[in-house]
Design an enzyme around this catalytic site. Structure first.
Site, PDB file in Angstrom:
ATOM      1  N   TYR A  24       0.878  -1.134  -0.011  1.00  0.00           N
ATOM      2  CA  TYR A  24      -0.009  -0.027   0.050  1.00  0.00           C
ATOM      3  C   TYR A  24       0.862   1.363   0.168  1.00  0.00           C
ATOM      4  O   TYR A  24       0.828   1.998  -0.741  1.00  0.00           O
ATOM      5  CB  TYR A  24      -1.017   0.056   1.322  1.00  0.00           C
ATOM      6  CG  TYR A  24      -1.875   1.264   1.284  1.00  0.00           C
ATOM      7  CD1 TYR A  24      -2.691   1.443   0.560  1.00  0.00           C
ATOM      8  CD2 TYR A  24      -1.808   2.171   2.268  1.00  0.00           C
ATOM      9  CE1 TYR A  24      -3.635   2.281   0.670  1.00  0.00           C
ATOM     10  CE2 TYR A  24      -2.473   3.124   2.490  1.00  0.00           C
ATOM     11  CZ  TYR A  24      -3.642   3.341   1.472  1.00  0.00           C
ATOM     12  OH  TYR A  24      -4.440   4.331   1.760  1.00  0.00           O
ATOM     13  N   ALA A  66      -9.789  11.207   5.877  1.00  0.00           N
ATOM     14  CA  ALA A  66     -11.247  11.447   5.750  1.00  0.00           C
ATOM     15  C   ALA A  66     -11.768  10.167   6.605  1.00  0.00           C
ATOM     16  O   ALA A  66     -11.479   9.016   6.384  1.00  0.00           O
ATOM     17  CB  ALA A  66     -12.051  11.485   4.669  1.00  0.00           C
TER      18      ALA A  66
END
Length: 132
Positions: free
Chosen positions: A1, A33
């Site tokens: 990632y 977020a």
């Protein structure tokens, strides 16, 4: 990632260079977020990280008046900041050895007066000044 995210920085830079001749701007965001993936991680911050605050940055970056291209921005909780890769002034020795690097390691890592070359030509200028 993490490697994929780092690859996006390089991709964004190259696409911005390629798109420039056609007036195309390319940028990337590193959003922070509340999502299903982050809801268990963010806990106390969750109510401050509304995804709508990230979408505002996306709208601005897509606007024709936005001058940015080839950049990465961190966007979270109402804050937007440019993220960049820089070079220190480093250490130069025309006969570079492991020992000279050991002895000047502080200079290699000294972040005072760092440079942010925009392209390979600017990067080479940082080296060429040592050959004059």
């Amino acid at each position: 990632y993490g490697a994929a995210k780092a690859g996006l920085i390089g991709l964004t830079r190259v696409l911005a260079i390629e798109g420039a001749r056609n007036g195309i701007h390319v940028n990337a965001i590193a959003p922070g977020a509340l999502t299903r993936m982050t809801e268990n991680i963010l806990t106390d911050l969750a109510d401050k990280l509304d995804p709508r605050l990230v979408s505002s940055a996306v709208v601005w970056l897509a606007h024709p008046d936005c001058p940015a291209s080839g950049d990465l921005f961190f966007v979270a909780g109402g804050r937007m900041a440019k993220v960049f890769v820089a070079q220190t002034q480093g250490w130069f020795d025309p006969d570079l050895t492991p020992e000279s690097l050991r002895d000047h390691w502080d200079a290699v890592n000294d972040m005072e007066g760092f440079a942010t070359p925009a392209d390979v030509a600017e990067e080479l200028q940082l080296l060429l000044r040592h050959f004059q």
